[in-house]
Scaffold this active site. Structure first.
Site, PDB file in Angstrom:
ATOM      1  N   SER A 123      99.955  68.646  43.329  1.00 32.56           N
ATOM      2  CA  SER A 123     100.056  69.948  42.670  1.00 32.56           C
ATOM      3  C   SER A 123      98.778  70.414  41.991  1.00 32.56           C
ATOM      4  O   SER A 123      98.730  71.561  41.511  1.00 32.56           O
ATOM      5  CB  SER A 123     101.200  69.921  41.657  1.00 32.56           C
ATOM      6  OG  SER A 123     102.442  69.958  42.332  1.00 32.56           O
ATOM      7  N   LYS A 168      97.709  73.684  43.229  1.00 34.96           N
ATOM      8  CA  LYS A 168      98.148  74.965  42.672  1.00 34.96           C
ATOM      9  C   LYS A 168      97.007  75.700  41.972  1.00 34.96           C
ATOM     10  O   LYS A 168      96.997  76.939  41.919  1.00 34.96           O
ATOM     11  CB  LYS A 168      99.325  74.744  41.708  1.00 34.96           C
ATOM     12  CG  LYS A 168     100.600  74.270  42.391  1.00 34.96           C
ATOM     13  CD  LYS A 168     101.684  73.956  41.375  1.00 34.96           C
ATOM     14  CE  LYS A 168     103.046  73.680  42.024  1.00 34.96           C
ATOM     15  NZ  LYS A 168     103.079  72.465  42.850  1.00 34.96           N
ATOM     16  N   LYS A 203      95.825  69.684  34.708  1.00 32.86           N
ATOM     17  CA  LYS A 203      96.855  69.766  35.757  1.00 32.86           C
ATOM     18  C   LYS A 203      97.052  68.391  36.357  1.00 32.86           C
ATOM     19  O   LYS A 203      96.091  67.683  36.663  1.00 32.86           O
ATOM     20  CB  LYS A 203      96.438  70.742  36.859  1.00 32.86           C
ATOM     21  CG  LYS A 203      97.562  71.022  37.864  1.00 32.86           C
ATOM     22  CD  LYS A 203      98.676  71.841  37.247  1.00 32.86           C
ATOM     23  CE  LYS A 203      99.911  71.943  38.147  1.00 32.86           C
ATOM     24  NZ  LYS A 203     100.705  70.682  38.126  1.00 32.86           N
ATOM     25  N   TYR A 258     109.325  74.745  36.395  1.00 28.99           N
ATOM     26  CA  TYR A 258     108.234  74.382  37.305  1.00 28.99           C
ATOM     27  C   TYR A 258     108.764  74.300  38.728  1.00 28.99           C
ATOM     28  O   TYR A 258     109.785  73.658  38.985  1.00 28.99           O
ATOM     29  CB  TYR A 258     107.669  73.037  36.864  1.00 28.99           C
ATOM     30  CG  TYR A 258     106.431  72.592  37.587  1.00 28.99           C
ATOM     31  CD1 TYR A 258     105.210  73.227  37.381  1.00 28.99           C
ATOM     32  CD2 TYR A 258     106.472  71.517  38.466  1.00 28.99           C
ATOM     33  CE1 TYR A 258     104.068  72.803  38.031  1.00 28.99           C
ATOM     34  CE2 TYR A 258     105.333  71.083  39.118  1.00 28.99           C
ATOM     35  CZ  TYR A 258     104.135  71.726  38.899  1.00 28.99           C
ATOM     36  OH  TYR A 258     103.011  71.306  39.556  1.00 28.99           O
ATOM     37  N   SER A 318     100.918  65.122  42.336  1.00 29.03           N
ATOM     38  CA  SER A 318     101.464  63.924  42.987  1.00 29.03           C
ATOM     39  C   SER A 318     101.990  64.266  44.371  1.00 29.03           C
ATOM     40  O   SER A 318     102.511  65.357  44.599  1.00 29.03           O
ATOM     41  CB  SER A 318     102.625  63.333  42.168  1.00 29.03           C
ATOM     42  OG  SER A 318     102.241  63.049  40.846  1.00 29.03           O
ATOM     43  N   GLU A 325      97.326  74.619  32.957  1.00 28.04           N
ATOM     44  CA  GLU A 325      98.121  74.547  31.733  1.00 28.04           C
ATOM     45  C   GLU A 325      97.162  74.213  30.611  1.00 28.04           C
ATOM     46  O   GLU A 325      96.313  73.336  30.752  1.00 28.04           O
ATOM     47  CB  GLU A 325      99.228  73.503  31.901  1.00 28.04           C
ATOM     48  CG  GLU A 325     100.219  73.924  32.989  1.00 28.04           C
ATOM     49  CD  GLU A 325     101.014  72.763  33.590  1.00 28.04           C
ATOM     50  OE1 GLU A 325     100.930  71.641  33.048  1.00 28.04           O
ATOM     51  OE2 GLU A 325     101.686  72.989  34.613  1.00 28.04           O
TER      52      GLU A 325
END
Length: 380
Positions: A74, A77, A325, A160, A328, A282
């Site tokens: 991820s 992202k 961030k 999420y 996985s 984040e």
């Protein structure tokens, strides 16, 4: 210098000093979590360093090197968000556009009026972490989106979700007029100067592609799936990923539109508990604490809905924030964190999906040692 001593960036840090710091965090981590191989990349004081440990493949004994490609899950992202923000900056669409505008097939569905920002920040109403197992192709994926019903009003809760940010990336690419994979591989990654980063690993680089390790201790790599490229598809080296981090900390050498896109990804759109939700990233006010990072990256935060408090106006990108961030896949685990105001960033990539708290604690140990009298990075 002891392993816990701050590393000064007033003068260029010596690799041997950094190696002590990284060894002290990574070697016990690998032993405790039985991780075959790890690559750590650091940027500090404007210099980049890569440290490699263990094996890229247990089967053939191949070692982790600077060329080793890891699945980043991820963390992808943040690349999706950057590509989409780049399209927005260039006028292809707006974050306020509705999904139904960008994909007429969603007309009449619950997602018709969800904004692209809702999808990008996981606030469209409760799309789940993963697609159901029966969603295996594009036709079934579209049928799923059309039949889905929200649990919450858009913009009120964050859950999420791969289907959420996946659709965001897909719609952004649609607006930009090319397939997502092509835009990422042929346009964004070259603009960022990332020549060892891939959505689909080419045949000539397969020998460098690490083998992940499953829960059953078997070799594994990620399987294709709906919205895989948009949500978790990037494979890269630690060296390339730290270049991406540095571009996020100081993009002054980048194309102006790309600089503005990066600033958009670092904008705070919602506050959820202890963290702010950007596009992909984040964020936490800095200095922060290990406890806050662990809370913001907890299983509870990833798996359960949380009230989302919209920031009006959105919080402009700030250098005195810690951006992070996790990522996985079934056989890999990664973590990225950086603080632009302090000129420090870290990448930890492993060929095992080991516990996220362990990743954050190791990164925190290293970053705490680095964050001594470090000269702030120059402002872009």
């Amino acid at each position: 210098m002891t392993a816990g001593s701050p590393v000064s960036a007033q003068t260029p840090p010596e690799r041997s000093h950094l190696e002590e710091v990284v060894d002290a965090a990574i070697k016990p981590l690998m032993e405790r979590d039985k991780i075959p191989g790890i690559a750590v990349a650091i940027v500090v004081g404007g210099k980049q360093f890569v440290f490699n440990y263990g094996l890229a493949s247990k089967e053939n004994g191949q070692k982790v090197t600077d060329a080793t490609l890891f699945e980043v899950g991820s963390i992808s992202k943040t690349f999706t968000a950057t590509l989409a923000a780049y399209g927005q900056v260039r006028g292809a669409f707006s974050l306020s556009d509705r999904a139904g505008q960008r994909l007429p097939a969603l007309a009449g569905s619950s997602l018709e009026n969800a904004s692209l920002l809702d999808l990008a920040t996981y606030t469209a109403g409760g799309l789940p972490l993963q697609f159901p197992d029966e969603v295996t192709d594009d036709a079934k994926m579209l049928a799923y989106y059309k039949a889905w019903h929200p649990a919450y009003a858009p913009g009120t809760h964050r859950l999420y979700s791969n289907p959420s940010i996946g659709l965001f990336g897909y719609l952004a690419a649609q607006a930009m007029g090319k397939p997502f994979d092509d835009l990422m591989q042929a346009e964004l990654l070259p603009l960022l100067g990332l020549s060892n980063t891939y959505v689909r690993v080419p045949q000539e680089r397969m020998a460098d592609y690490a083998w992940g390790n499953s829960k059953n201790n078997k070799p594994i790599r990620v399987s294709p799936g709906p919205m895989d490229a948009e949500a978790y598809g990037i494979k890269t080296t630690a060296a390339d990923l730290i270049r991406f981090v540095e571009a996020n900390m100081n993009g002054s050498r980048l194309d102006e539109s790309l600089q503005r896109a990066i600033a958009a990804t670092q904008t705070g759109y919602y506050k959820i508990g202890v963290m702010q939700q950007g596009l992909g990233w984040e964020m936490y006010g800095y200095p922060t604490t290990l406890e806050r990072l662990l809370a913001g990256n907890s299983a509870k935060m990833a798996l359960e809905p949380h009230q989302a408090h919209k920031l009006v106006p959105p919080q402009p990108a700030r250098r005195d924030m810690l951006f992070n961030k996790t990522g996985s896949t079934s056989g890999f685990g990664g973590y990225v964190a950086y603080v632009p105001a302090r000129g420090i960033g870290i990448v930890i990539l492993a060929n095992k999906n080991y516990p996220i708290p362990d990743r954050i604690k190791a990164a925190w140990q290293i970053m705490t040692a680095l964050d001594g009298p470090i000269k702030p990075a120059p402002k872009p």
